[in-house]
Enzyme design. Structure first.
Site, mmCIF file in Angstrom:
data_model
loop_
_atom_site.group_PDB
_atom_site.id
_atom_site.type_symbol
_atom_site.label_atom_id
_atom_site.label_comp_id
_atom_site.label_asym_id
_atom_site.label_seq_id
_atom_site.Cartn_x
_atom_site.Cartn_y
_atom_site.Cartn_z
ATOM 1 N N TRP A 235 -1.517 -7.666 -2.207
ATOM 2 C CA TRP A 235 -0.976 -6.726 -1.226
ATOM 3 C C TRP A 235 0.112 -7.393 -0.386
ATOM 4 O O TRP A 235 1.223 -6.860 -0.252
ATOM 5 C CB TRP A 235 -2.080 -6.194 -0.299
ATOM 6 C CG TRP A 235 -1.532 -5.275 0.752
ATOM 7 C CD1 TRP A 235 -1.327 -3.923 0.634
ATOM 8 C CD2 TRP A 235 -1.060 -5.641 2.076
ATOM 9 N NE1 TRP A 235 -0.762 -3.431 1.791
ATOM 10 C CE2 TRP A 235 -0.579 -4.452 2.689
ATOM 11 C CE3 TRP A 235 -0.992 -6.834 2.785
ATOM 12 C CZ2 TRP A 235 -0.054 -4.436 3.986
ATOM 13 C CZ3 TRP A 235 -0.452 -6.823 4.076
ATOM 14 C CH2 TRP A 235 0.010 -5.633 4.665
ATOM 15 N N ASP A 254 -2.815 -1.255 -3.965
ATOM 16 C CA ASP A 254 -4.125 -1.164 -3.301
ATOM 17 C C ASP A 254 -4.014 -0.817 -1.820
ATOM 18 O O ASP A 254 -5.023 -0.844 -1.099
ATOM 19 C CB ASP A 254 -4.887 -2.489 -3.462
ATOM 20 C CG ASP A 254 -5.213 -2.785 -4.920
ATOM 21 O OD1 ASP A 254 -5.631 -1.854 -5.620
ATOM 22 O OD2 ASP A 254 -5.040 -3.944 -5.350
ATOM 23 N N ASP A 255 -2.811 -0.482 -1.363
ATOM 24 C CA ASP A 255 -2.607 -0.227 0.062
ATOM 25 C C ASP A 255 -3.319 1.051 0.516
ATOM 26 O O ASP A 255 -3.105 2.130 -0.054
ATOM 27 C CB ASP A 255 -1.104 -0.100 0.350
ATOM 28 C CG ASP A 255 -0.831 0.100 1.818
ATOM 29 O OD1 ASP A 255 -0.944 -0.882 2.579
ATOM 30 O OD2 ASP A 255 -0.531 1.245 2.216
ATOM 31 N N VAL A 256 -4.137 0.917 1.534
ATOM 32 C CA VAL A 256 -4.907 2.061 2.057
ATOM 33 C C VAL A 256 -3.972 3.126 2.622
ATOM 34 O O VAL A 256 -4.210 4.326 2.470
ATOM 35 C CB VAL A 256 -5.904 1.581 3.142
ATOM 36 C CG1 VAL A 256 -6.603 2.765 3.795
ATOM 37 C CG2 VAL A 256 -6.941 0.644 2.537
ATOM 38 N N TRP A 296 4.599 6.377 2.803
ATOM 39 C CA TRP A 296 4.076 5.804 4.045
ATOM 40 C C TRP A 296 4.618 6.550 5.264
ATOM 41 O O TRP A 296 3.932 6.711 6.257
ATOM 42 C CB TRP A 296 4.518 4.338 4.167
ATOM 43 C CG TRP A 296 3.629 3.338 3.513
ATOM 44 C CD1 TRP A 296 2.346 3.508 3.063
ATOM 45 C CD2 TRP A 296 3.977 1.970 3.244
ATOM 46 N NE1 TRP A 296 1.874 2.339 2.536
ATOM 47 C CE2 TRP A 296 2.846 1.374 2.617
ATOM 48 C CE3 TRP A 296 5.111 1.187 3.465
ATOM 49 C CZ2 TRP A 296 2.834 0.041 2.228
ATOM 50 C CZ3 TRP A 296 5.095 -0.140 3.056
ATOM 51 C CH2 TRP A 296 3.982 -0.702 2.457
#
Length: 300
Positions: A235, A254-256, A296
Site C-alpha cells: 500500500w 488494498d486501500d480501504v 478517492w
C-alpha cells in the site's frame, strides 16, 4: 509582467479550482496555506527557501509570484521552483487517454464528470512522500495530518511572511540523526518512528533515490525496491509510486478508501472483494493511479 511573477501555462484538461478543492480537504494541513483562491507554499532550493503564491491567470495558465524578498537570484534555483510546481500539480501528464477510458466505464465517468480537470496532486519530494505514507498507516486521515504537523513543526524549517509561518518538510539528514526517543513525543508508534528513521537513513546515504525508482521504468520493479524497505508494504509503496514517482499504473488495490469510494459510487451495501476489484479495474489498465485518485475524491 513584474520581475517577481512568472506565468505557467496549463493544459486544457486542467482545472485550478478542482485542484484547489482537493488541497482544501483538510483544515490541519501544514505544508501550504490557501486564501482567496490562492495557494502559498515555501519551496526549498539550492539557494535557500522561496515563498510562492499560485493563482489562476486566465483559462489555461497560472501566475507564480515570489513573495517578500524570496525570489532566488540564480536561474537554476528559479527553475527548481518551477519544476516543483509543475510536478506538484502534475501539469505535464496528458490525461486525455484516461478520460477516453472513462467514457466506457460508468463508475469513472461519474468521477470525471464531478472532478473534470483534477490532477493527482503530488508530493515531489521522495522523503516527504514516504514519510506521509508511513504516518498514514492504519490510522484515520485527521490523525495522520496531526502527526505530520507535529513532525514538521518540531523538525522542519520555516519562513515568516505577513505574520504567517510557512514550513518546509524536514530533510532526511535531520531525521536520520534522530533516535526513536526523539520522536516518541509526537505520539506515533515506536515502529513508525523506526521506519521513518530507517527511510531517512537510506535516502541520506544514497541507497534510495527518486532517480533509481524512475529508472526502473516499471511499476512492479519499483514496487519491489520499495517493499524491501522495513515498514514499506504494497500500500505505502504504491501510494508513493502514485504521488511522487508518477507511475500511472501504480495501484493501491488494498486501500480501504478506494473500497469505500467504489461502494459509494455503485450504491452497494458491501465493499468489493479483491477479486471483484481486479475485474472492475481491468478497463483502467495503465491508468489505475488516476482511477484511484478520482474515486478517492468522492470521499476525501
Amino acid at each position: 509582467m513584474e520581475d517577481n511573477q512568472i506565468i505557467l501555462p496549463t493544459p486544457s484538461e486542467f482545472s485550478f479550482i478542482q485542484n484547489l478543492g482537493y488541497l482544501q480537504r483538510s483544515t490541519n494541513e501544514c505544508m501550504f496555506q490557501i486564501h482567496d483562491n490562492k495557494v502559498r507554499k515555501a519551496i526549498a532550493t539550492d539557494e535557500g527557501t522561496a515563498l510562492i503564491e499560485i493563482s489562476k491567470q486566465g483559462e489555461q495558465s497560472l501566475t507564480i509570484e515570489f513573495l517578500g524578498n524570496t525570489k532566488p537570484t540564480t536561474k537554476k534555483a528559479v527553475e527548481q521552483v518551477m519544476e516543483y510546481i509543475t510536478d506538484w500539480f502534475d501539469i505535464k501528464t496528458d490525461i486525455q487517454p484516461f478520460y477516453d477510458i472513462s467514457k466506457k466505464d460508468s463508475m469513472l465517468q461519474q468521477a470525471v464528470d464531478a472532478f473534470n480537470g483534477l490532477r493527482i496532486m503530488g508530493i515531489p519530494d521522495l522523503f516527504e512522500a514516504m514519510a506521509w505514507g508511513i504516518l498514514g498507516q492504519q490510522i484515520n486521515l485527521p490523525f495522520a495530518y496531526t502527526l505530520k504537523r507535529r513532525l514538521v513543526e518540531k523538525f522542519g524549517t520555516s519562513i515568516t511572511f505577513e505574520g504567517e509561518q510557512y514550513w518546509v518538510f524536514p530533510t532526511p539528514s535531520v531525521i536520520a540523526k534522530l533516535t526513536v526517543e526523539d520522536l516518541v513525543g509526537l505520539k506515533m508508534t515506536v515502529k513508525k518512528c523506526e521506519y521513518l528513521i530507517d527511510v531517512a537513513n537510506q535516502i541520506e546515504i544514497g541507497l534510495l533515490t527518486k532517480e533509481m525508482l524512475l529508472e526502473t521504468n516499471d511499476v512492479k520493479k519499483a514496487e519491489k525496491i520499495l517493499t524491501k524497505i522495513r515498514g514499506i508494504g504494497p500500500w505505502t509503496a504504491n501510494y508513493v509510486l502514485m504521488r511522487c514517482l508518477r507511475f500511472p499504473s501504480a495501484f493501491p488495490i488494498d486501500d480501504v478508501g478506494l473500497h469505500n469510494a467504489i461502494k459509494h459510487v455503485t450504491g452497494s451495501q458491501q465493499k468489493p472483494t479483491k477479486e471483484e476489484l481486479l475485474k472492475l479495474s481491468e478497463p483502467w489498465n495503465g491508468w489505475e493511479a488516476y482511477a484511484t485518485f478520482y474515486l478517492w475524491r468522492f470521499l476525501y
